[in-house]
Scaffold this motif. Sequence first.
Motif, mmCIF file in Angstrom:
data_model
loop_
_atom_site.group_PDB
_atom_site.id
_atom_site.type_symbol
_atom_site.label_atom_id
_atom_site.label_comp_id
_atom_site.label_asym_id
_atom_site.label_seq_id
_atom_site.Cartn_x
_atom_site.Cartn_y
_atom_site.Cartn_z
ATOM 1 N N LEU B 10 28.536 33.103 48.480
ATOM 2 C CA LEU B 10 29.372 32.108 47.780
ATOM 3 C C LEU B 10 30.038 32.750 46.569
ATOM 4 O O LEU B 10 31.237 32.562 46.321
ATOM 5 N N GLN B 31 27.497 26.209 38.680
ATOM 6 C CA GLN B 31 27.939 24.891 38.229
ATOM 7 C C GLN B 31 28.004 23.925 39.417
ATOM 8 O O GLN B 31 27.515 22.797 39.352
ATOM 9 N N LEU B 32 28.592 24.390 40.529
ATOM 10 C CA LEU B 32 28.719 23.528 41.702
ATOM 11 C C LEU B 32 27.344 23.220 42.283
ATOM 12 O O LEU B 32 27.049 22.069 42.616
ATOM 13 N N LEU B 33 26.483 24.241 42.392
ATOM 14 C CA LEU B 33 25.166 24.043 42.994
ATOM 15 C C LEU B 33 24.305 23.123 42.135
ATOM 16 O O LEU B 33 23.553 22.291 42.637
ATOM 17 N N ARG B 37 27.651 18.937 43.546
ATOM 18 C CA ARG B 37 27.731 19.262 44.969
ATOM 19 C C ARG B 37 28.760 18.391 45.675
ATOM 20 O O ARG B 37 29.363 18.806 46.651
ATOM 21 N N ALA B 39 31.668 17.356 44.471
ATOM 22 C CA ALA B 39 32.976 17.975 44.263
ATOM 23 C C ALA B 39 33.093 19.261 45.070
ATOM 24 O O ALA B 39 34.157 19.574 45.607
ATOM 25 N N GLY B 40 31.986 20.015 45.185
ATOM 26 C CA GLY B 40 31.992 21.257 45.947
ATOM 27 C C GLY B 40 32.289 20.988 47.415
ATOM 28 O O GLY B 40 33.097 21.684 48.036
ATOM 29 N N ARG B 41 31.663 19.946 47.970
ATOM 30 C CA ARG B 41 31.895 19.590 49.379
ATOM 31 C C ARG B 41 33.335 19.151 49.584
ATOM 32 O O ARG B 41 33.988 19.522 50.551
ATOM 33 N N LYS B 42 33.825 18.355 48.619
ATOM 34 C CA LYS B 42 35.203 17.856 48.686
ATOM 35 C C LYS B 42 36.170 19.048 48.663
ATOM 36 O O LYS B 42 37.108 19.113 49.459
ATOM 37 N N LEU B 43 35.913 20.012 47.765
ATOM 38 C CA LEU B 43 36.770 21.200 47.666
ATOM 39 C C LEU B 43 36.766 21.968 48.986
ATOM 40 O O LEU B 43 37.824 22.396 49.463
ATOM 41 N N ALA B 44 35.577 22.113 49.585
ATOM 42 C CA ALA B 44 35.472 22.834 50.858
ATOM 43 C C ALA B 44 36.321 22.159 51.930
ATOM 44 O O ALA B 44 37.061 22.811 52.666
ATOM 45 N N VAL B 46 38.943 19.987 51.554
ATOM 46 C CA VAL B 46 40.377 20.022 51.269
ATOM 47 C C VAL B 46 40.919 21.428 51.497
ATOM 48 O O VAL B 46 42.014 21.610 52.031
ATOM 49 N N LEU B 47 40.119 22.428 51.110
ATOM 50 C CA LEU B 47 40.526 23.823 51.255
ATOM 51 C C LEU B 47 40.715 24.162 52.731
ATOM 52 O O LEU B 47 41.742 24.724 53.128
ATOM 53 N N ALA B 48 39.724 23.786 53.554
ATOM 54 C CA ALA B 48 39.794 24.092 54.983
ATOM 55 C C ALA B 48 41.021 23.416 55.593
ATOM 56 O O ALA B 48 41.783 24.029 56.339
ATOM 57 N N GLN B 49 41.225 22.140 55.219
ATOM 58 C CA GLN B 49 42.348 21.380 55.780
ATOM 59 C C GLN B 49 43.683 21.991 55.336
ATOM 60 O O GLN B 49 44.597 22.162 56.143
#
Lengths: 199, 199
Positions: B10, B31-33, B37, B39-44, B46-49
């Motif tokens: 990571l 910070q994310l961990l 978490r 926001a981290g999942r949301k970022l993952a 949106v990023l993938a999409q």
Amino acid sequence: MRFSPLVDELIQALKCLPGVGPKSAQRMAFQLLERDRVAGRKLADVLAQSMSDVGHCQTCRTFTEEKQCPICASAKRSQQGTICVVETAADVLAIEAGGHFLGRYFVLLGHLSPLDGIGPEELGLALLEQQLASDDVKEVILATNPTVEGDATAHFIADMAKRHHVTVSRIAHGVPVGGELEYVDSTTLALSFNGRVEL
Amino acid sequence: MRFSPLVDELIQALKCLPGVGPKSAQRMAFQLLERDRVAGRKLADVLAQSMSDVGHCQTCRTFTEEKQCPICASAKRSQQGTICVVETAADVLAIEAGGHFLGRYFVLLGHLSPLDGIGPEELGLALLEQQLASDDVKEVILATNPTVEGDATAHFIADMAKRHHVTVSRIAHGVPVGGELEYVDSTTLALSFNGRVEL
């Protein structure tokens, strides 16, 4: 709406990272979209996997996706019988970078702060007490930060260790190597005088 | 190996972001961990999409997940008959923040740079020429950066616009509002003298 919804959403989502404001988020989004979609996809995958899989080491509470972190899992390090208590997982890294400490760690993930509702329970001190009660631990080295809260936490853990007849020590605070005396603050100087070592 | 493999991965993956070195990446990961978490999942997500879905607007080449970006899709802005040519999608945002330009954009996504293999084709100038050839466009405003490459690109596009009998202009370069004359570099000062306006 300034961009297409999805681009806007990506910029917003990047702002969850510490130290990233609107401008940096925009630069990150465009950099990934324009030049490095492969890295962007990889980041998305690793992020999703980490957010679901990474938990805490059942021995020292640091972050790991296994039951035990590599340090706690190493028999060689556990046999040393020394536990270094730190506030954050990043502190572990800082100490490991030196390579001189050969015991294992206990990560509090914070410090005592009654006003914020952080008591012994939140810091996993029951787990630490269990470990102190076992015969394997010979010494506890306190490496909490030299702040009011860090000091309070250190005192609390020192009392606990004494109850279990475990040697307890705190890392030295003083003038850093390479630092110039002239620029060192007065509290640090006072600490360095109190902690002077006979030659 | 400093942490568990996944945590290490990571931290490595976060370093793909511009301006993020090993220390910042570590801070972001923890910070994310530790705290965010969700926001981290949301970022993952949106990023993938975004990495798969965001392409280029077929009219102006900016980033969008639709066929056309919201600006090009707006009939009101296309009817103005003005195209502002900029180097990056971030430039569009800077001009849109002012809110005074009512036409539409053309995003080059770079500038002419023969040494790096970036010619007219890479900047989509054929697409721009098609648009200039149609009767809808009355003026082209060049807002490329005031660098050697930006200037060369502006000249190239100006020639193209003239061939199609489209009015072409370049944004003014001079002393920025709020700037102090004393601190403005000599090239900018020279430009501000050349571009002086009679009162």
